[in-house]
Design an enzyme around this catalytic site. Sequence first.
Site, PDB file in Angstrom:
ATOM      1  N   TRP A  37      57.874  24.353  35.618  1.00  0.00           N
ATOM      2  CA  TRP A  37      58.368  22.982  35.870  1.00  0.00           C
ATOM      3  C   TRP A  37      58.982  22.964  37.403  1.00  0.00           C
ATOM      4  CZ3 TRP A  37      56.675  23.493  30.890  1.00  0.00           C
ATOM      5  CH2 TRP A  37      56.308  22.237  30.538  1.00  0.00           C
ATOM      6  N   ASN A  38      58.733  21.729  37.953  1.00  0.00           N
ATOM      7  CA  ASN A  38      59.048  21.678  39.447  1.00  0.00           C
ATOM      8  C   ASN A  38      60.622  21.726  39.658  1.00  0.00           C
ATOM      9  OD1 ASN A  38      60.021  20.530  41.955  1.00  0.00           O
ATOM     10  ND2 ASN A  38      57.966  19.363  41.924  1.00  0.00           N
ATOM     11  N   TRP A  39      61.522  20.808  39.251  1.00  0.00           N
ATOM     12  CA  TRP A  39      63.001  21.048  39.466  1.00  0.00           C
ATOM     13  C   TRP A  39      63.523  22.090  38.720  1.00  0.00           C
ATOM     14  CZ3 TRP A  39      67.194  16.869  38.382  1.00  0.00           C
ATOM     15  CH2 TRP A  39      67.118  16.424  37.153  1.00  0.00           C
ATOM     16  N   ASP A  40      63.271  22.239  37.590  1.00  0.00           N
ATOM     17  CA  ASP A  40      63.654  23.537  36.950  1.00  0.00           C
ATOM     18  C   ASP A  40      63.721  24.805  37.474  1.00  0.00           C
ATOM     19  OD1 ASP A  40      62.519  21.713  34.739  1.00  0.00           O
ATOM     20  OD2 ASP A  40      63.636  23.316  33.356  1.00  0.00           O
ATOM     21  N   TYR A  85      51.749  23.258  23.811  1.00  0.00           N
ATOM     22  CA  TYR A  85      52.319  22.166  24.923  1.00  0.00           C
ATOM     23  C   TYR A  85      51.274  21.145  25.054  1.00  0.00           C
ATOM     24  CZ  TYR A  85      54.312  19.376  28.519  1.00  0.00           C
ATOM     25  OH  TYR A  85      55.145  18.476  29.028  1.00  0.00           O
ATOM     26  N   GLN A 105      58.492  15.136  40.592  1.00  0.00           N
ATOM     27  CA  GLN A 105      59.866  15.388  39.932  1.00  0.00           C
ATOM     28  C   GLN A 105      60.815  15.448  41.127  1.00  0.00           C
ATOM     29  OE1 GLN A 105      60.126  18.860  37.331  1.00  0.00           O
ATOM     30  NE2 GLN A 105      60.193  17.530  35.362  1.00  0.00           N
ATOM     31  N   ASP A 167      63.377  11.793  31.101  1.00  0.00           N
ATOM     32  CA  ASP A 167      62.306  11.074  30.612  1.00  0.00           C
ATOM     33  C   ASP A 167      62.440   9.715  29.784  1.00  0.00           C
ATOM     34  OD1 ASP A 167      61.698  13.719  31.166  1.00  0.00           O
ATOM     35  OD2 ASP A 167      60.423  14.223  29.619  1.00  0.00           O
ATOM     36  N   ARG A 200      64.508  14.165  20.568  1.00  0.00           N
ATOM     37  CA  ARG A 200      63.395  14.019  21.501  1.00  0.00           C
ATOM     38  C   ARG A 200      62.960  12.493  21.498  1.00  0.00           C
ATOM     39  NH1 ARG A 200      61.822  17.662  25.021  1.00  0.00           N
ATOM     40  NH2 ARG A 200      59.513  16.482  25.003  1.00  0.00           N
ATOM     41  N   TYR A 352      67.975  13.512  23.893  1.00  0.00           N
ATOM     42  CA  TYR A 352      67.586  13.937  25.229  1.00  0.00           C
ATOM     43  C   TYR A 352      68.478  13.238  26.367  1.00  0.00           C
ATOM     44  CZ  TYR A 352      63.191  15.605  27.433  1.00  0.00           C
ATOM     45  OH  TYR A 352      62.285  16.508  28.137  1.00  0.00           O
ATOM     46  N   GLU A 396      69.554  23.301  26.024  1.00  0.00           N
ATOM     47  CA  GLU A 396      68.871  22.633  26.891  1.00  0.00           C
ATOM     48  C   GLU A 396      69.807  21.476  27.353  1.00  0.00           C
ATOM     49  OE1 GLU A 396      65.054  20.954  25.536  1.00  0.00           O
ATOM     50  OE2 GLU A 396      64.856  19.925  27.460  1.00  0.00           O
TER      51      GLU A 396
HETATM   52  C1  DGY Z   1      58.267  16.969  28.498  1.00  0.00           C
HETATM   53  O1  DGY Z   1      57.231  17.367  28.168  1.00  0.00           O
HETATM   54  O2  DGY Z   1      59.173  16.651  27.722  1.00  0.00           O
HETATM   55  C2  DGY Z   1      58.767  17.065  29.790  1.00  0.00           C
HETATM   56  O3  DGY Z   1      59.997  16.623  30.081  1.00  0.00           O
HETATM   57  C3  DGY Z   1      57.682  16.164  30.843  1.00  0.00           C
HETATM   58  O4  DGY Z   1      57.592  17.004  31.741  1.00  0.00           O
END
Ligand code: DGY
Length: 433
Positions: A37-40, A85, A105, A167, A200, A352, A396
């Site tokens: 993931w980009n900003w991660d 995923y 992102q 999100d 979520r 979340y 998380e």
């Molecule tokens: C997710 O799948 O929950 C992500 O945050 C989307 O990138």
Amino acid sequence: MTPNEHARLAGQASQILRENDRGAYTVPTKGLYPFQWNWDSCLTALGFAAFDEDRAWREMETLFAHQWPDGMVPHIVFHQEDEGYFPGPDVWRTGRPVPTSGITQPAVAGFTARRIYERSKDKAANAARVRALVEKIDRWHAFLCSARDPRGEGLVAIIHPWESGRDNAIDWDEPFQRVPGEGIAPYRRRDVDHADPAHRPTKEQYDRYLWLLEHFRRHDWNNGVLHDLSPFRVVDPGFNAILIRSCTDLAALADELGAADIARANRARAEKGLAALERLWSERHGQYLCLDRTTDGLIDSPSVGGLIAVFAAIPEARAGAIGARIMEIAKRCRYVVPSHDPADSRFDAKRYWRGPAWLIVNYLVSDGLAAAGMDAVAETIRASSLQLIEKGGFAEYYDPLTGEPCGGGQFTWTAAMVLEFLRGGEARALAPV
Ligand code: DGY
């Protein structure tokens, strides 16, 4: 904290980074997020830099190796197949040589590159690779300032909630009403196999996330038209502040590496962004708010997006107001900084981005506050962050009322932020550009 406790926490954090390391990139956590993931990744690079600088640069280089020809850096790079995923590459279908998602992102790379470089033990040895990265980050900034701000207003819009990184923030509820949830292909979510569904986004939100994805796919991921064709166009102060800060930091880095044109362009972007950000200030809330670019109205949602603004060199009085606001919010929860104000009836402590506290946000906000001279508030956030870890492990995100760990566990960027918090961070005044 005793030296022993310090060493123990640092050891645990480094261990999580190593366990989630896939060689040239890192997964945010096993199971829930099995790709890059980009900003991660960019924030994770800060963590690696604490014990392996070469690996830190590689994390960012891998991400930027998958930059699109138009300059966009995608939010996910699907390095390998993984059925665990959804939505995977077969849904995005972006046609890239190594499959990627089709949206972006928060652009935190300019900030992390500068921070890692200024701590570099051998700047001369790293200069060439950092210079190559600087050019790519500059292209990403140029992309955002054109494709996501086609009329040159000085602020960029996100066209999908996932682009914000937040999100399911309450900020998106209203504009999301314009996104239909019907007519999408049947799908099965996988995130709820790995994490508690109550932590979520809802099914209704997923339907709309998917609708937008299919809409963009029908337009061949052509960023020249997607902004205007998206029914969801929101100017997020958090996303913009991160970009502005990255422009400022990239300019400083480019100066140091002799890239004067890049420095100039990024300073101009930051200056324009800072001036335009004023439009998002809400006197009533004492913080910035999101702007719905479709209706041109501010969105009445006091979220952490408007507090992350302090990460950029906003006017002193604004930074002071944000510091005061965080201390006010701190009276309503045990741990800061919640992703939404608990006084708002829509606040949801475990879901979340509708209430929980996140360490990466704590890091960005406390860094900005420290730079603005508000060391006491920054220290409150740092202490709260480390207490959350002690109580709930490297989750998380966390319920800010109880400290309960939520979402995925053994989380990479949480561990990286712990290494940063243990370091104490560098408070540096953000000189006006
Ligand atoms: C997710 O799948 O929950 C992500 O945050 C989307 O990138």
